[in-house]
Design a protein around this motif. Structure first.
Motif: not given
Length: 121
Positions: A85-94
């Protein structure tokens, strides 16, 4: 009608792993494709991965080689194993699903509420 419920989000460190799960209920036997999308703060929602009932899989270039999508047709569930995982993977996942192939577009008929994934550096 179909209901989708995601679980498994949370906090991870860069380089770590998380697994997301999506459980479909209702008329879930009719689902042909299940997919994952994500939306980071201030950005548009984007496609992450999809899997068809027959096992055809597609990933976005940004997660290819790090994320793995899988599906259990008998249980009407889909999972997203997220590694490196990378910081840019930070998100709300749907989680999204449909009875026909919708590909990478956001035209899926059924959506979950989303689960937050936060990756710290």
């Amino acid at each position: 009608q179909v209901q989708l419920v995601e679980s498994g989000g949370g906090l991870a460190q860069a380089g770590g792993s998380l697994t997301l799960s999506c459980a479909a209920s209702g008329r879930a036997f009719n689902l042909y494709v299940m997919a994952w999308f994500r939306q980071a703060p201030g950005k548009d929602r984007e496609f992450v991965a999809l899997i068809t009932r027959g096992g055809t899989i597609s990933y976005s270039d940004s997660v290819k080689g790090r994320f793995t999508i899988s599906r259990d047709n008998a249980k009407n569930t889909a999972s997203l194993q997220m590694n490196i995982l990378r910081p840019e993977d930070t998100a709300v996942y749907y989680c999204a699903a449909d009875a026909s192939y919708s590909g990478t577009r956001e035209s899926y008929n059924y959506w979950g509420q989303g689960t937050q994934v936060t990756v710290s550096s």
